[in-house]
Write an enzyme that holds these catalytic residues in place. Structure first.
Site, mmCIF file in Angstrom:
data_model
loop_
_atom_site.group_PDB
_atom_site.id
_atom_site.type_symbol
_atom_site.label_atom_id
_atom_site.label_comp_id
_atom_site.label_asym_id
_atom_site.label_seq_id
_atom_site.Cartn_x
_atom_site.Cartn_y
_atom_site.Cartn_z
ATOM 1 N N HIS A 74 50.824 14.950 -102.227
ATOM 2 C CA HIS A 74 50.900 14.140 -101.179
ATOM 3 C C HIS A 74 50.790 15.367 -100.326
ATOM 4 O O HIS A 74 50.043 15.351 -99.060
ATOM 5 C CB HIS A 74 52.938 14.736 -100.936
ATOM 6 C CG HIS A 74 53.603 13.755 -99.619
ATOM 7 N ND1 HIS A 74 52.601 12.995 -99.149
ATOM 8 C CD2 HIS A 74 53.749 14.045 -98.632
ATOM 9 C CE1 HIS A 74 53.207 12.332 -98.225
ATOM 10 N NE2 HIS A 74 54.032 13.362 -97.239
ATOM 11 N N HIS A 130 49.831 29.370 -92.428
ATOM 12 C CA HIS A 130 49.353 29.407 -93.020
ATOM 13 C C HIS A 130 48.673 27.892 -93.456
ATOM 14 O O HIS A 130 47.263 28.269 -94.394
ATOM 15 C CB HIS A 130 49.669 29.993 -94.840
ATOM 16 C CG HIS A 130 48.968 30.546 -95.500
ATOM 17 N ND1 HIS A 130 48.149 31.956 -95.371
ATOM 18 C CD2 HIS A 130 49.406 30.374 -96.896
ATOM 19 C CE1 HIS A 130 47.588 31.655 -96.522
ATOM 20 N NE2 HIS A 130 48.383 31.185 -97.534
ATOM 21 N N HIS A 159 59.031 13.988 -89.325
ATOM 22 C CA HIS A 159 57.494 13.735 -90.134
ATOM 23 C C HIS A 159 57.072 12.800 -90.418
ATOM 24 O O HIS A 159 55.900 12.097 -90.415
ATOM 25 C CB HIS A 159 57.546 14.232 -91.537
ATOM 26 C CG HIS A 159 57.002 14.530 -92.452
ATOM 27 N ND1 HIS A 159 56.424 14.218 -93.198
ATOM 28 C CD2 HIS A 159 55.118 14.923 -91.731
ATOM 29 C CE1 HIS A 159 55.920 14.281 -94.176
ATOM 30 N NE2 HIS A 159 54.980 15.178 -92.880
ATOM 31 N N HIS A 196 47.864 32.510 -107.431
ATOM 32 C CA HIS A 196 47.362 31.630 -106.478
ATOM 33 C C HIS A 196 46.879 32.837 -105.878
ATOM 34 O O HIS A 196 46.006 32.642 -104.937
ATOM 35 C CB HIS A 196 48.691 31.347 -106.069
ATOM 36 C CG HIS A 196 48.368 30.637 -104.110
ATOM 37 N ND1 HIS A 196 47.636 29.595 -103.829
ATOM 38 C CD2 HIS A 196 48.761 31.674 -103.128
ATOM 39 C CE1 HIS A 196 47.428 29.894 -102.467
ATOM 40 N NE2 HIS A 196 48.553 30.385 -102.129
ATOM 41 N N GLU A 233 62.690 16.041 -91.260
ATOM 42 C CA GLU A 233 62.449 14.443 -92.290
ATOM 43 C C GLU A 233 62.052 13.436 -91.775
ATOM 44 O O GLU A 233 60.870 13.315 -91.574
ATOM 45 C CB GLU A 233 63.179 13.658 -93.480
ATOM 46 C CG GLU A 233 62.364 13.288 -94.111
ATOM 47 C CD GLU A 233 61.612 14.152 -94.991
ATOM 48 O OE1 GLU A 233 60.961 12.528 -95.975
ATOM 49 O OE2 GLU A 233 61.227 14.895 -94.999
#
Length: 334
Positions: free
Chosen positions: A134, A302, A73, A242, A70
């Site tokens: 986000h 992906h 990032h 999706h 975290e």
């Protein structure tokens, strides 16, 4: 300036990949506070600091690997924000005609809002709306930086393309469809619905009897959204929608790619080939996620290829918007 924009663009890609890795390794709450980690600039490491952190957040004891995921990032995202503000300052001082001040200022506003979404992602315990927002904000930052990169690195082209206006309209619709599909993927991921269907090409059992659209796209009130709060039918619906979106996106963008290949323009032929290759890779990665039960490397890839697909579409729209009656606007202006 070109180098600064290029570095920012590359860093934006890295931030998107790191964000995907953080989300997919369930490290989104690796640090239960913001912007620090257990009140520290770095992840607590010493025995005393770990003990103090565990006492301050008893429901979230320190897990170093998740906390570092975290924080790394956040470090990269913070650095990207500083670079973007530097670009805006340069644009305000230099007043380069290739870089109108409006785009850098808009990007600064987007970065501030993106930081707020990052904070809300943590403080609201992975509220799906904040998580998906986000993700979309990160893609928006990437697209704006790429437009900046294209503006300061113009391509001279003398191709004739009478169908540029029609292609541009078709491409704008394609960008809208792609944006919706990225949002659907973000919603599926934010609600931990990626493995709600384990069969391909259709879901297992009598899936059509369990479709629950209202439930799938509303957010129940909960204290914590980690690992999802929706039921199976709702998650399965997210997954099915999706997949349906992926099919629509594939058919539409494949049609656009084939049309570009048939224009006779070398630039658009290249764009069409790039679109088809990246689109095909993205579809194969999506199928692999289902068949192979969401392996981490494939799932992160992906997300990365989705970013690449967005960049290809931005490139196509940008170049088409400058093609008028045989030469690019950039070439004529010289």
């Amino acid at each position: 300036m070109k180098k600064l924009i290029f570095c920012s663009l590359m860093l934006a890609v890295i931030v998107i990949v790191l964000g995907a890795y953080t989300r997919l390794t369930d490290a989104g709450l690796g640090c239960p506070d913001w912007p620090g980690c257990y009140g520290e600039l770095f992840v607590p490491a010493s025995t005393d600091k770990v003990a103090a952190a565990n006492a301050a957040f008893p429901a979230r004891p320190v897990e170093a690997s998740k906390a570092w995921s975290e924080m790394i990032h956040r470090y990269f995202a913070g650095t990207l924000g500083l670079l973007i503000f530097s670009i805006a300052a340069w644009a305000a001082i230099k007043r380069d005609p290739r870089m109108p001040l409006g785009l850098p200022l808009f990007l600064c506003v987007l970065v501030v809002f993106q930081a707020a979404l990052g904070m809300w992602t943590v403080t609201l315990n992975l509220l799906p709306v904040a998580v998906m927002g986000h993700l979309m904000g990160g893609f928006g930052v990437l697209a704006c930086l790429f437009v900046m990169h294209l503006r300061v690195n113009p391509i001279t082209c003398r191709d004739r393309l009478k169908s540029a206006r029609r292609l541009l309209g078709f491409a704008f619709v394609g960008m809208f469809i792609l944006g919706c599909q990225i949002a659907l993927g973000g919603w599926t991921s934010a609600n931990y619905a990626a493995l709600a269907c384990t069969n391909f090409p259709v879901c297992e059992g009598q899936w059509w009897t369990q479709i629950d659209l209202p439930g799938a796209y509303t957010v129940p009130v909960a204290a914590n959204y980690e690992f999802g709060v929706h039921g199976y039918s709702e998650r399965m619906t997210m997954h099915i929608i999706h997949r349906a979106g992926a099919l629509v996106t594939f058919v539409y963008l494949l049609t656009l790619g084939i049309w570009l290949l048939r224009t006779g323009s070398k630039l658009m032929n290249t764009a069409g080939a790039a679109l088809i290759v990246v689109l095909s890779a993205q579809v194969l990665l999506g199928i692999s996620n289902v068949v192979m039960s969401l392996p981490l490397t494939v799932a992160v890839a992906h997300n990365f290829v989705a970013a690449c697909l967005l960049l290809v579409m931005v490139w196509i729209i940008y170049q088409l918007s400058h093609l008028e009656g045989g030469t690019t606007w950039l070439n004529r202006s010289r």
